[in-house]
Write a protein that holds these residues in place. Structure first.
Motif, PDB file in Angstrom:
ATOM      1  N   PHE A 361       0.845  -1.190   0.000  1.00 58.84           N
ATOM      2  CA  PHE A 361       0.000   0.000   0.000  1.00 58.84           C
ATOM      3  C   PHE A 361       0.883   1.244   0.000  1.00 58.84           C
ATOM      4  N   ALA A 362       0.534   2.226  -0.826  1.00 58.67           N
ATOM      5  CA  ALA A 362       1.267   3.492  -0.875  1.00 58.67           C
ATOM      6  C   ALA A 362       0.311   4.643  -0.591  1.00 58.67           C
ATOM      7  N   ALA A 363       0.644   5.460   0.420  1.00 55.46           N
ATOM      8  CA  ALA A 363      -0.148   6.644   0.755  1.00 55.46           C
ATOM      9  C   ALA A 363       0.439   7.837   0.018  1.00 55.46           C
ATOM     10  N   ASN A 364      -0.335   8.390  -0.913  1.00 58.34           N
ATOM     11  CA  ASN A 364       0.139   9.454  -1.801  1.00 58.34           C
ATOM     12  C   ASN A 364      -0.415  10.801  -1.349  1.00 58.34           C
ATOM     13  N   GLN A 365       0.458  11.604  -0.754  1.00 56.40           N
ATOM     14  CA  GLN A 365       0.037  12.813  -0.072  1.00 56.40           C
ATOM     15  C   GLN A 365      -0.621  13.838  -0.988  1.00 56.40           C
ATOM     16  N   ARG A 366       0.027  14.162  -2.101  1.00 58.62           N
ATOM     17  CA  ARG A 366      -0.473  15.253  -2.933  1.00 58.62           C
ATOM     18  C   ARG A 366      -1.728  14.880  -3.708  1.00 58.62           C
ATOM     19  N   SER A 367      -1.826  13.654  -4.162  1.00 53.62           N
ATOM     20  CA  SER A 367      -3.020  13.253  -4.898  1.00 53.62           C
ATOM     21  C   SER A 367      -4.153  12.823  -3.971  1.00 53.62           C
ATOM     22  N   GLY A 368      -3.862  12.651  -2.680  1.00 52.57           N
ATOM     23  CA  GLY A 368      -4.891  12.228  -1.747  1.00 52.57           C
ATOM     24  C   GLY A 368      -5.451  10.863  -2.110  1.00 52.57           C
ATOM     25  N   THR A 369      -4.549   9.907  -2.356  1.00 53.49           N
ATOM     26  CA  THR A 369      -4.971   8.567  -2.732  1.00 53.49           C
ATOM     27  C   THR A 369      -4.116   7.517  -2.043  1.00 53.49           C
ATOM     28  N   VAL A 370      -4.665   6.318  -1.962  1.00 57.37           N
ATOM     29  CA  VAL A 370      -3.901   5.136  -1.562  1.00 57.37           C
ATOM     30  C   VAL A 370      -3.925   4.186  -2.750  1.00 57.37           C
ATOM     31  N   THR A 371      -2.744   3.792  -3.222  1.00 54.26           N
ATOM     32  CA  THR A 371      -2.655   2.831  -4.308  1.00 54.26           C
ATOM     33  C   THR A 371      -2.132   1.507  -3.768  1.00 54.26           C
ATOM     34  N   VAL A 372      -2.470   0.418  -4.466  1.00 59.72           N
ATOM     35  CA  VAL A 372      -2.157  -0.922  -3.981  1.00 59.72           C
ATOM     36  C   VAL A 372      -1.478  -1.715  -5.090  1.00 59.72           C
ATOM     37  N   PHE A 373      -0.515  -2.551  -4.698  1.00 62.78           N
ATOM     38  CA  PHE A 373       0.209  -3.398  -5.638  1.00 62.78           C
ATOM     39  C   PHE A 373       0.233  -4.835  -5.135  1.00 62.78           C
ATOM     40  N   GLN A 374       0.114  -5.774  -6.068  1.00 62.93           N
ATOM     41  CA  GLN A 374       0.378  -7.174  -5.775  1.00 62.93           C
ATOM     42  C   GLN A 374       1.887  -7.364  -5.751  1.00 62.93           C
ATOM     43  N   VAL A 375       2.390  -8.084  -4.757  1.00 71.67           N
ATOM     44  CA  VAL A 375       3.825  -8.312  -4.600  1.00 71.67           C
ATOM     45  C   VAL A 375       4.151  -9.757  -4.926  1.00 71.67           C
ATOM     46  N   ASP A 376       4.996  -9.962  -5.932  1.00 66.55           N
ATOM     47  CA  ASP A 376       5.495 -11.299  -6.225  1.00 66.55           C
ATOM     48  C   ASP A 376       6.795 -11.484  -5.453  1.00 66.55           C
ATOM     49  N   ARG A 377       6.733 -12.238  -4.371  1.00 62.55           N
ATOM     50  CA  ARG A 377       7.894 -12.341  -3.491  1.00 62.55           C
ATOM     51  C   ARG A 377       9.002 -13.213  -4.082  1.00 62.55           C
ATOM     52  N   ASP A 378       8.690 -13.964  -5.147  1.00 64.67           N
ATOM     53  CA  ASP A 378       9.715 -14.770  -5.807  1.00 64.67           C
ATOM     54  C   ASP A 378      10.505 -13.958  -6.826  1.00 64.67           C
ATOM     55  N   SER A 379       9.825 -13.043  -7.539  1.00 69.33           N
ATOM     56  CA  SER A 379      10.488 -12.265  -8.591  1.00 69.33           C
ATOM     57  C   SER A 379      10.718 -10.803  -8.229  1.00 69.33           C
ATOM     58  N   GLY A 380      10.054 -10.332  -7.174  1.00 62.42           N
ATOM     59  CA  GLY A 380      10.160  -8.920  -6.813  1.00 62.42           C
ATOM     60  C   GLY A 380       9.336  -8.011  -7.703  1.00 62.42           C
ATOM     61  N   GLU A 381       8.466  -8.553  -8.532  1.00 56.90           N
ATOM     62  CA  GLU A 381       7.630  -7.740  -9.402  1.00 56.90           C
ATOM     63  C   GLU A 381       6.481  -7.117  -8.608  1.00 56.90           C
ATOM     64  N   LEU A 382       6.080  -5.919  -9.038  1.00 61.67           N
ATOM     65  CA  LEU A 382       4.928  -5.232  -8.472  1.00 61.67           C
ATOM     66  C   LEU A 382       3.892  -5.031  -9.574  1.00 61.67           C
ATOM     67  N   ARG A 383       2.641  -5.393  -9.288  1.00 64.88           N
ATOM     68  CA  ARG A 383       1.563  -5.209 -10.255  1.00 64.88           C
ATOM     69  C   ARG A 383       0.436  -4.427  -9.603  1.00 64.88           C
ATOM     70  N   PRO A 384      -0.052  -3.358 -10.263  1.00 68.22           N
ATOM     71  CA  PRO A 384      -1.160  -2.578  -9.689  1.00 68.22           C
ATOM     72  C   PRO A 384      -2.351  -3.481  -9.368  1.00 68.22           C
ATOM     73  N   ALA A 385      -2.967  -3.210  -8.220  1.00 69.93           N
ATOM     74  CA  ALA A 385      -4.115  -4.000  -7.774  1.00 69.93           C
ATOM     75  C   ALA A 385      -5.250  -3.053  -7.411  1.00 69.93           C
ATOM     76  N   GLY A 386      -6.388  -3.220  -8.030  1.00 65.06           N
ATOM     77  CA  GLY A 386      -7.525  -2.374  -7.709  1.00 65.06           C
ATOM     78  C   GLY A 386      -7.331  -0.951  -8.199  1.00 65.06           C
ATOM     79  N   GLU A 387      -8.290  -0.109  -7.856  1.00 63.53           N
ATOM     80  CA  GLU A 387      -8.250   1.296  -8.246  1.00 63.53           C
ATOM     81  C   GLU A 387      -7.725   2.144  -7.088  1.00 63.53           C
ATOM     82  N   PRO A 388      -7.097   3.300  -7.393  1.00 61.46           N
ATOM     83  CA  PRO A 388      -6.671   4.193  -6.311  1.00 61.46           C
ATOM     84  C   PRO A 388      -7.861   4.568  -5.432  1.00 61.46           C
TER      85      PRO A 388
END
Length: 400
Positions: A361-388
């Motif tokens: 989860f990332a708390a984005n101060q200026r845009s006033g949003t929380v964005t979410v990413f799926q974490v692949d712990r084997d590859s270290g890849e991040l994929r957007p999950a859901g809407e901000p």
């Protein structure tokens, strides 16, 4: 980021100013180291109906920190829930009665939430999660508290006062409520770094071994190590680790192995691998490395996360608006930059894993949003999950 705290006079501190302006407009190795909420504040859909901590299948609670004393800010601690599989955030409400709750943490037993009250007359507030009852607030003894953590014993709350450059300790009783402060230490040495008017404590955490507590001070370019007396709640300084002058260290995060840590330097836009000696508490700061920010971009790295398996690290880049991805090598002694991923928001102030480590989860101060990413712990890849998820001046996201 980060000079004098002036919230009470209606002017923004540099901490807040840096986050507000746009809203209104190589591998390095380190050698091994020898008041209760107002009625109606919880509308339908609030996480009071979320799955309890023991049930991972249903929606999970998400708490969001904000500033309440700024134009466009929130009115308390934001409440939401998230799907632990898809990452989708839903439901909204507010726990009122907590001013400027810019950083949040939870007790190890999961029953009590703690928030800083980032004001000139700083405080820390305890909230019982079962019924969202505010258990009370204690003064930190300093100005502008910006970080809070709980000692692994569950008996002590550690807080950092940015405005006064001090750290404090409060006892936690069996109910989760806070007692009178047992320690207050102001960083008077060394002298402030280039461009700084005084000390600015930015983080106060416990080492993985539990034997020491570390305070990161942006103003003095220093990480202080203290020994916490677990019977009395007092602090004794045991060592200091100094960055390059003007680096402006903000947050340190330990590798699960407990012998290395990763430091985000806010002012000079670098990171460093640090060696840690559990016996002495001494931290040794390595050479500066890239945050992956684009050339010409004014960037303020904010916070590191390390996966539970110790293989990857992620860094929030404010300004560049990315999440840097690093491979962790040599049992924690090396970081290798893999690249960056757009954060999907503006000015990611803070990042956090879900308890199982599958979501970021990332708390984005200026845009006033929380964005979410799926974490692949084997590859270290991040994929957007859901809407901000929209939340006023989102500066901290705490998923449970």
């Amino acid at each position: 980021m980060d000079t004098e705290e002036t919230a009470e006079s209606g002017r923004w501190s540099r901490r807040r100013f840096v986050g507000a302006v746009a809203g209104t407009a190589a591998v390095v190795a380190v050698p091994s180291p020898a008041a209760p909420p107002a009625a109606g504040a919880l509308p339908a859909g609030n996480p009071r109906s979320a799955a309890p901590p023991g049930d991972p299948s249903g929606p999970r609670p998400l708490f969001i920190g904000t500033y309440t004393s700024v134009v466009g800010g929130g009115t308390g601690i934001g409440l939401a829930s998230y799907d632990p599989v898809t990452g989708r955030i839903s439901g909204a409400g507010t726990l009122t009665g907590v001013p400027d709750p810019s950083y949040l943490t939870v007790h190890p037993d999961g029953r009590t939430l703690y928030a800083v009250d980032e004001r000139e007359d700083g405080g820390v507030t305890a909230v019982r999660l079962a019924d969202r009852h505010v258990l009370g607030t204690r003064a930190t003894g300093g100005a502008g508290p910006c970080h809070v953590s709980v000692h692994p014993s569950g008996r002590w709350l550690l807080s950092a006062d940015y405005g006064s450059g001090s750290v404090a300790v409060h006892p936690i009783d069996a109910s989760g409520a806070l007692g009178e402060r047992t320690a207050l230490v102001t960083h008077t040495s060394p002298a402030p770094g280039p461009g700084q008017q005084g000390p600015h404590a930015h983080q106060f955490i416990t080492s993985p071994d539990g034997g020491h507590v570390l305070a990161v001070d942006l103003g003095t370019d220093t990480v202080y190590t203290y020994r916490l007396d677990e019977a009395e709640g007092t602090l004794t300084e045991v060592s200091q680790a100094h960055t390059r002058p003007g680096a402006g260290p903000r947050h340190v995060t330990f590798h699960p192995g407990g012998r290395y840590a990763y430091l985000a330097d806010e002012v000079d836009d670098t990171v460093a691998v640090c060696a840690y000696d559990p016996a002495s508490g001494r931290l040794t700061i390595g050479a500066p490395q890239s945050t992956g920010s684009a050339g010409g971009t004014t960037n303020y790295p904010a916070q590191f996360l390390v996966t539970a398996n110790g293989r990857y690290a992620f860094l929030a880049n404010r300004g560049d608006n990315t999440l840097a991805r690093y491979a962790v090598e040599a049992d924690g002694a090396r970081l290798r930059l893999l690249g960056t991923v757009p954060v999907g928001g503006d000015f990611p102030r803070q990042i956090a894993f879900s308890p199982d480590g599958t979501l970021l989860f990332a708390a984005n101060q200026r845009s006033g949003t929380v964005t979410v990413f799926q974490v692949d712990r084997d590859s270290g890849e991040l994929r957007p999950a859901g809407e901000p998820f929209a939340s006023p001046v989102a500066v901290c996201a705490l998923p449970l």
